[in-house]
Design a protein around this motif. Structure first.
Motif, PDB file in Angstrom:
ATOM      1  N   ALA A  20      -5.231  -7.233   8.729  1.00 21.37           N
ATOM      2  CA  ALA A  20      -4.376  -6.168   8.171  1.00 21.37           C
ATOM      3  C   ALA A  20      -4.331  -6.233   6.645  1.00 21.37           C
ATOM      4  CB  ALA A  20      -2.977  -6.216   8.775  1.00 21.37           C
ATOM      5  N   PRO A  21      -4.183  -7.421   6.040  1.00 20.90           N
ATOM      6  CA  PRO A  21      -4.228  -7.458   4.575  1.00 20.90           C
ATOM      7  C   PRO A  21      -5.597  -7.051   4.007  1.00 20.90           C
ATOM      8  CG  PRO A  21      -3.166  -9.435   5.409  1.00 20.90           C
ATOM      9  CD  PRO A  21      -3.749  -8.713   6.587  1.00 20.90           C
ATOM     10  N   LEU A  22      -6.679  -7.417   4.701  1.00 19.00           N
ATOM     11  CA  LEU A  22      -8.005  -6.984   4.252  1.00 19.00           C
ATOM     12  C   LEU A  22      -8.131  -5.470   4.309  1.00 19.00           C
ATOM     13  CD1 LEU A  22     -10.335  -9.650   5.929  1.00 19.00           C
ATOM     14  CD2 LEU A  22      -9.723  -9.449   3.505  1.00 19.00           C
ATOM     15  N   LEU A  23      -7.633  -4.888   5.382  1.00 19.18           N
ATOM     16  CA  LEU A  23      -7.644  -3.430   5.509  1.00 19.18           C
ATOM     17  C   LEU A  23      -6.843  -2.799   4.379  1.00 19.18           C
ATOM     18  CD1 LEU A  23      -8.165  -0.798   7.190  1.00 19.18           C
ATOM     19  CD2 LEU A  23      -6.052  -1.321   8.393  1.00 19.18           C
ATOM     20  N   ALA A  24      -5.655  -3.345   4.139  1.00 18.08           N
ATOM     21  CA  ALA A  24      -4.797  -2.798   3.085  1.00 18.08           C
ATOM     22  C   ALA A  24      -5.470  -2.871   1.723  1.00 18.08           C
ATOM     23  CB  ALA A  24      -3.469  -3.556   3.053  1.00 18.08           C
ATOM     24  N   GLU A  25      -6.094  -3.991   1.445  1.00 20.67           N
ATOM     25  CA  GLU A  25      -6.711  -4.195   0.141  1.00 20.67           C
ATOM     26  C   GLU A  25      -8.028  -3.446  -0.008  1.00 20.67           C
ATOM     27  OE1 GLU A  25      -7.090  -8.033  -2.710  1.00 20.67           O
ATOM     28  OE2 GLU A  25      -7.906  -8.255  -0.686  1.00 20.67           O
ATOM     29  N   GLN A  26      -8.927  -3.628   0.956  1.00 20.26           N
ATOM     30  CA  GLN A  26     -10.280  -3.084   0.828  1.00 20.26           C
ATOM     31  C   GLN A  26     -10.369  -1.587   1.100  1.00 20.26           C
ATOM     32  OE1 GLN A  26     -12.775  -5.461   3.374  1.00 20.26           O
ATOM     33  NE2 GLN A  26     -12.452  -7.315   2.172  1.00 20.26           N
ATOM     34  N   LYS A  27      -9.642  -1.111   2.079  1.00 21.70           N
ATOM     35  CA  LYS A  27      -9.775   0.300   2.474  1.00 21.70           C
ATOM     36  C   LYS A  27      -8.687   1.194   1.896  1.00 21.70           C
ATOM     37  CE  LYS A  27     -13.181  -0.704   5.308  1.00 21.70           C
ATOM     38  NZ  LYS A  27     -14.531  -0.307   5.137  1.00 21.70           N
ATOM     39  N   LEU A  28      -7.492   0.593   1.636  1.00 19.15           N
ATOM     40  CA  LEU A  28      -6.370   1.411   1.181  1.00 19.15           C
ATOM     41  C   LEU A  28      -5.973   1.111  -0.264  1.00 19.15           C
ATOM     42  CD1 LEU A  28      -4.217   1.241   4.447  1.00 19.15           C
ATOM     43  CD2 LEU A  28      -5.859   3.002   3.764  1.00 19.15           C
ATOM     44  N   GLY A  29      -6.662   0.157  -0.909  1.00 22.35           N
ATOM     45  CA  GLY A  29      -6.418  -0.140  -2.314  1.00 22.35           C
ATOM     46  C   GLY A  29      -5.086  -0.800  -2.626  1.00 22.35           C
ATOM     47  N   ALA A  30      -4.542  -1.571  -1.689  1.00 25.50           N
ATOM     48  CA  ALA A  30      -3.241  -2.215  -1.890  1.00 25.50           C
ATOM     49  C   ALA A  30      -3.310  -3.248  -3.015  1.00 25.50           C
ATOM     50  CB  ALA A  30      -2.777  -2.881  -0.603  1.00 25.50           C
ATOM     51  N   ASN A  31      -2.227  -3.303  -3.801  1.00 23.15           N
ATOM     52  CA  ASN A  31      -2.125  -4.326  -4.839  1.00 23.15           C
ATOM     53  C   ASN A  31      -1.344  -5.526  -4.270  1.00 23.15           C
ATOM     54  OD1 ASN A  31       0.710  -3.785  -5.049  1.00 23.15           O
ATOM     55  ND2 ASN A  31       0.307  -2.160  -6.544  1.00 23.15           N
ATOM     56  N   ASP A  32      -1.127  -6.535  -5.098  1.00 24.62           N
ATOM     57  CA  ASP A  32      -0.465  -7.756  -4.630  1.00 24.62           C
ATOM     58  C   ASP A  32       0.949  -7.484  -4.106  1.00 24.62           C
ATOM     59  OD1 ASP A  32      -2.699  -9.237  -5.236  1.00 24.62           O
ATOM     60  OD2 ASP A  32      -1.909 -10.022  -7.132  1.00 24.62           O
ATOM     61  N   THR A  33       1.683  -6.617  -4.764  1.00 22.10           N
ATOM     62  CA  THR A  33       3.041  -6.284  -4.314  1.00 22.10           C
ATOM     63  C   THR A  33       3.005  -5.619  -2.944  1.00 22.10           C
ATOM     64  OG1 THR A  33       3.798  -6.032  -6.594  1.00 22.10           O
ATOM     65  CG2 THR A  33       5.140  -4.994  -4.876  1.00 22.10           C
ATOM     66  N   GLN A  34       2.094  -4.702  -2.756  1.00 18.61           N
ATOM     67  CA  GLN A  34       1.982  -3.999  -1.479  1.00 18.61           C
ATOM     68  C   GLN A  34       1.533  -4.945  -0.365  1.00 18.61           C
ATOM     69  OE1 GLN A  34      -0.560  -1.084  -3.284  1.00 18.61           O
ATOM     70  NE2 GLN A  34       1.010   0.525  -3.124  1.00 18.61           N
ATOM     71  N   LEU A  35       0.684  -5.912  -0.708  1.00 14.10           N
ATOM     72  CA  LEU A  35       0.298  -6.925   0.287  1.00 14.10           C
ATOM     73  C   LEU A  35       1.500  -7.795   0.646  1.00 14.10           C
ATOM     74  CD1 LEU A  35      -3.204  -7.996  -1.073  1.00 14.10           C
ATOM     75  CD2 LEU A  35      -2.719  -6.607   0.963  1.00 14.10           C
ATOM     76  N   GLY A  36       2.332  -8.085  -0.320  1.00  6.76           N
ATOM     77  CA  GLY A  36       3.557  -8.832  -0.052  1.00  6.76           C
ATOM     78  C   GLY A  36       4.501  -8.063   0.852  1.00  6.76           C
ATOM     79  N   ILE A  37       4.595  -6.765   0.623  1.00  8.58           N
ATOM     80  CA  ILE A  37       5.425  -5.915   1.488  1.00  8.58           C
ATOM     81  C   ILE A  37       4.876  -5.927   2.910  1.00  8.58           C
ATOM     82  CG2 ILE A  37       6.138  -3.523   1.945  1.00  8.58           C
ATOM     83  CD1 ILE A  37       6.230  -3.172  -1.167  1.00  8.58           C
ATOM     84  N   LEU A  38       3.555  -5.867   3.036  1.00  6.58           N
ATOM     85  CA  LEU A  38       2.930  -5.897   4.363  1.00  6.58           C
ATOM     86  C   LEU A  38       3.288  -7.186   5.103  1.00  6.58           C
ATOM     87  CD1 LEU A  38       0.989  -4.401   6.310  1.00  6.58           C
ATOM     88  CD2 LEU A  38      -0.873  -5.693   5.237  1.00  6.58           C
TER      89      LEU A  38
END
Length: 173
Positions: A20-38
């Motif tokens: 899920a974090p890989l998806l958020a980062e690689q496909k949805l462009g999530a930053n560190d804060t958004q990964l923390g929220i996830l």
């Protein structure tokens, strides 16, 4: 019950924590804060689920039925992950997946010791923990071996693993 818990942990740590974090980062462009929220969404989903699982009403329901429903919801959420196109949808799926898992897990834990003599409950709980921890280990290991751009395959593998756990519910006494 221990094997069902291991399969649930496989999906949780494979799909929810690894992919899920890989998806958020690689496909949805999530930053560190958004990964923390996830990550917080995944952890936070346990609060209402654990409260519900421990409620008197849920204990009056058929534990196997609740477990089966939770497994099916968990499998469906794993299958939906790769098709999410926004961070807000990912947060929602992560919450639903975590809620289902956190609803199932206390039921498994309770069932693992409920028919065991008091003198052997500690050993039964140790066995339960040893078995479910295999899912925590093998989930990320399997996902790491899938690796690369195989996000869809990893999520679908997690869904199949959880469906296998759902099938095992029918073998419970």
């Amino acid at each position: 019950v221990s094997l069902i818990a291991a399969l649930v942990q496989f999906a949780a740590f494979g799909a929810g924590t690894t992919f899920a974090p890989l998806l958020a980062e690689q496909k949805l462009g999530a930053n560190d804060t958004q990964l923390g929220i996830l990550a917080a969404v995944m952890a936070g989903s346990g609060i209402p689920a654990t409260l519900l699982a421990g409620a008197k009403r849920i204990r009056q329901w058929n534990a196997r039925g609740v477990m089966l429903a939770g497994l099916l919801v968990n499998a469906a959420s794993c299958a939906v992950f790769p098709f999410v196109r926004s961070l807000s949808a990912l947060y929602l799926i992560q919450f639903i997946s975590g809620f289902a898992r956190n609803l199932i897990f206390p039921i498994c834990m309770n069932m693992s010791i409920e028919d065991v003599d008091d003198a052997k409950k500690g050993s039964a709980m140790g066995f339960f923990q040893a078995i479910y921890s295999l899912g925590i280990f093998f989930g990320p290991l399997a996902m790491g071996n899938i690796g690369g751009d195989a996000l869809t395959g990893g999520f679908l593998l997690s869904a199949v693993i959880v469906l296998a756990g759902a099938a095992l519910v029918f073998l419970l006494p």
